[in-house]
Design a protein around this motif. Structure first.
Motif, PDB file in Angstrom:
ATOM      1  N   THR A   1       0.826  -1.208   0.000  1.00 12.22           N
ATOM      2  CA  THR A   1       0.000   0.000   0.000  1.00 12.22           C
ATOM      3  C   THR A   1       0.863   1.261   0.000  1.00 12.22           C
ATOM      4  N   THR A  37       1.329   3.581  -4.960  1.00 10.17           N
ATOM      5  CA  THR A  37       0.339   4.559  -4.529  1.00 10.17           C
ATOM      6  C   THR A  37      -0.625   4.975  -5.634  1.00 10.17           C
ATOM      7  N   HIS A  92      -1.116   0.146  -8.032  1.00 13.69           N
ATOM      8  CA  HIS A  92      -1.725  -0.567  -6.910  1.00 13.69           C
ATOM      9  C   HIS A  92      -2.437  -1.820  -7.403  1.00 13.69           C
ATOM     10  N   THR A 148      -7.753  -0.204   2.003  1.00 12.44           N
ATOM     11  CA  THR A 148      -7.864   1.122   1.402  1.00 12.44           C
ATOM     12  C   THR A 148      -8.985   1.950   2.026  1.00 12.44           C
ATOM     13  N   THR A 173      -3.570   0.227   8.521  1.00 12.64           N
ATOM     14  CA  THR A 173      -3.563  -0.757   7.446  1.00 12.64           C
ATOM     15  C   THR A 173      -3.073  -2.120   7.920  1.00 12.64           C
ATOM     16  N   THR A 213      -9.215   8.041   2.393  1.00 12.93           N
ATOM     17  CA  THR A 213      -9.088   7.295   1.140  1.00 12.93           C
ATOM     18  C   THR A 213      -9.585   8.130  -0.030  1.00 12.93           C
ATOM     19  N   GLU A 219      -7.483   9.177  -3.309  1.00 18.43           N
ATOM     20  CA  GLU A 219      -7.909   8.881  -4.676  1.00 18.43           C
ATOM     21  C   GLU A 219      -7.955  10.141  -5.527  1.00 18.43           C
TER      22      GLU A 219
END
Length: 485
Positions: free
Chosen positions: A126, A130, A135, A391, A398, A473, A477
Motif C-alpha cells: 500500500t 500509490t 496498486h 484502502t 492498514t 481514502t 484517490e
C-alpha cells in the motif's frame, strides 16, 4: 536525492514481497506429501504427524492480529524484516531437526514468522504502489502468489521429498529468506516515524489484548481441527467453548483499552467487517478443495502422491497468468468488489464441476478445465477481499486491517476443512454397498458444500461490500487520479 528504500525500483520491491508471500503460503501445503517420510525418520505416529502441519497453521492464524498491530506501531519494513528473520531461522531449524519435538517447535515458529510477515507485506504494498494502476498490478501479483502457494506446495512437496529428502521442503525457504533480508533495506520504503504515545498512556502493544486474543485464536483453531476426530471431539468442544469465552474477554478488553490491539471502531467500516465475513468463506471454500481433490485422485483414481501433486499444478499456473493478464484490468473496470464477486463465482463453478466428477475420470476433460477455472478465481478473490479493507482505513491502521481480514480467512479455513471433510466422511460411510462408490459420493458432497460456501460468499460480497471509503481514502484517490495513466 532518491530515498534509499526505493533505489532499486518498485519492480524489485514487488519481486521481493511476492517471493516471500509465495514461500509463506507454500509452507501451508508443502509438508503434506512428505509426512510419511518424516514419520519414518523421526518416529512420529499419525497424531504426531498431524502436529507437524497443525503447529504451523495454529501459529499462523493465532498471531496474525499481533502481527498486524505491530506493523502499525513499529513500521511495516521493520516488522517485515523481523518476521522474515524468524521464518527463515525456523525453516533452517526444521530442515536440520534431529528430533520430532524440535521439528514441531520449528513449525510453530515458522507460523509465528508468517503471521507477522503477511500484514507487513500488505502495508508495504500500500505504501509503495500509490497510484491506482500500480496498486492494481501489485496486488494482482501478490494475490496470485498467495493463492498459488497451496497448489505449488502440493506439487513441489512430492518432487522435493523424492529427489532430495524431506528436509529440502524446509531448506528451500532459506535462499529466498536470506536474499530478501539482505536487499530489503535497499528495496523497500523506509518506515514512517513511530506513533507518539499520548500523555499518561503506556504506549506500545496492548499486552492484555495480545495475550487474550492470541490465546483465544489458538484455542479456537486447535478445537476446529480436533472436531473432525471422534477420539478428540469432546475435548475439542470444551476447548472451543473456552476459546469463545476468551474471545469475549478479549473484546471487552479492547473496548476499554487506550491503544487497543484490535480497535473495535474498525468494524464500523463496512469494507473491513464485510471483508472479514467474506474472507471467512473464501478460506472455508478453497482450502478444503485441495484436500478433497487429492483424496479423489489418490483414493478413487489410483494416482500416486507425486502425480496427485502435479495434477493441481495448472491451478497455480492459471492463477499466475491471470494476475498478470486479467486481474489488473478487471480491478480497473469492476473494482475490488466486482473482482471478488467474480472470483468467488468462478470458484463456485469449478467446485460444482468437481462435485460431478465421474467414477472414472479423464484428467484433460474432467479435472483440468475446472482446475483452470479455480486457478483464475482464487487470486481474484484474494485481491478483491484484501483491497477494500486496507484502502478504507487510515494509513496508521492498514496493518491491523490486514490482520483482521487474514485472520478471518485462517478461521474460515479451519471451519471449512473440519466441516467439509466431516461431511465427506459421513456421506461416504453410509448408503452404498461398494466402498469406492460410497467414497466417491462423500467426496462429491464435500465439493458440493465447498461450492455452496463460495456461492454464498459471492452473494454476500454484492450485499455487504458496497462502496464506503473513508475521507482519507477519498482524498488520496483525488490526489492520485491525475497521475494514474
Amino acid at each position: 536525492m532518491p530515498e534509499k528504500g526505493v533505489l532499486m525500483g518498485r519492480g524489485a520491491a514487488l519481486l521481493l514481497i511476492t517471493a516471500v508471500e509465495l514461500v509463506v503460503f507454500l509452507d501451508l501445503a508443502v509438508v503434506n506429501i512428505a509426512l510419511p517420510a518424516i514419520g519414518a525418520d523421526l518416529g512420529l505416529d499419525e497424531a504426531g504427524l498431524a502436529w507437524v502441519t497443525n503447529a504451523y497453521l495454529l501459529a499462523f492464524g493465532g498471531f496474525m492480529l499481533v502481527g498486524g498491530r505491530a506493523t502499525d506501531l513499529l513500521g511495516p519494513r521493520r516488522v517485515f524484516g523481523a518476521g522474515l528473520a524468524v521464518f527463515t531461522l525456523a525453516s533452517a531449524v526444521a530442515g536440520f531437526a534431529p528430533w520430532a519435538w524440535l521439528l514441531i517447535a520449528a513449525r510453530a515458529l515458522q507460523g509465528l514468522g508468517a503471521a507477522v510477515v503477511v500484514p507487513a507485506q500488505i502495508s508495504l504494498l500500500t505504501a509503495t504502489f500509490t497510484t491506482p494502476a500500480a496498486h492494481r498490478r501489485a496486488f494482482g501479483v501478490w494475490s496470485a502468489m498467495g493463492a498459488s502457494g497451496a497448489a505449488i506446495g502440493t506439487a513441489s512437496g512430492g518432487l522435493l521429498t523424492q529427489a532430495l529428502g524431506w528436509p529440502s521442503i524446509f531448506l528451500i525457504n532459506l535462499p529466498v529468506g536470506v536474499v530478501a533480508l539482505v536487499f530489503m533495506r535497499r528495496v523497500l520504503p523506509a518506515d514512517p516515524p513511530r506513533l507518539p504515545a499520548s500523555p499518561g498512556s503506556r504506549g506500545g502493544l496492548d499486552l492484555p489484548g495480545a495475550l487474550t486474543g492470541t490465546a483465544a485464536l489458538l484455542l479456537i483453531g486447535y478445537a476446529l481441527g480436533a472436531l473432525a476426530d471422534p477420539g478428540t471431539r469432546l475435548r475439542a468442544w470444551v476447548l472451543l467453548a473456552a476459546g469463545l469465552v476468551l474471545l469475549g474477554v478479549f473484546v471487552a478488553i479492547e473496548a476499554r483499552a487506550e491503544r487497543p490491539l484490535m480497535p473495535l471502531r474498525l468494524f464500523r467500516i463496512r469494507q473491513v467487517s464485510g471483508s472479514a465475513v467474506v474472507n471467512t468463506l473464501v478460506g472455508a471454500a478453497h482450502v478444503p478443495a485441495f484436500a478433497l481433490l487429492s483424496l479423489y485422485l489418490q483414493e478413487t483414481q489410483g494416482y500416486r502422491p507425486t502425480e496427485s501433486g502435479l495434477a493441481v499444478l495448472p491451478v497455480a499456473a492459471a492463477g499466475l497468468a491471470a494476475s498478470r493478464v486479467l486481474i489488473p484490468g478487471l480491478l480497473k473496470r469492476l473494482g475490488a468488489r466486482g473482482v471478488l464477486a467474480m472470483g468467488l463465482g468462478l470458484q463456485a463453478v469449478a467446485l460444482a464441476w468437481f462435485a460431478r466428477l465421474p467414477g472414472e475420470v479423464t484428467y484433460a476433460i474432467d479435472v483440468l478445465p475446472a482446475g483452470l477455472v479455480l486457478g483464475v478465481g482464487m487470486p481474484a478473490a484474494f485481491v478483491g477481499v484484501t483491497v477494500p479493507a486496507v484502502t478504507a482505513v487510515a494509513k496508521a491502521d492498514t496493518g491491523i486491517a490486514a490482520g483482521i481480514v487474514n485472520t478471518a480467512q485462517r478461521i474460515g479455513s479451519g471451519l471449512g476443512v473440519t466441516a467439509l471433510l466431516l461431511l465427506a466422511s459421513t456421506v461416504g460411510s453410509g448408503g452404498a454397498a461398494d466402498p469406492r462408490t460410497a467414497l466417491i459420493g462423500g467426496l462429491r458432497a464435500g465439493f458440493g458444500g465447498a461450492a455452496l460456501l463460495a456461492a454464498v460468499g459471492c452473494l454476500l460480497t454484492l450485499t455487504l461490500l458496497r462502496p464506503n471509503p473513508s475521507p482519507e481514502t477519498r482524498a488520496e484517490e483525488r490526489d492520485t487520479a491525475g497521475v494514474s495513466g
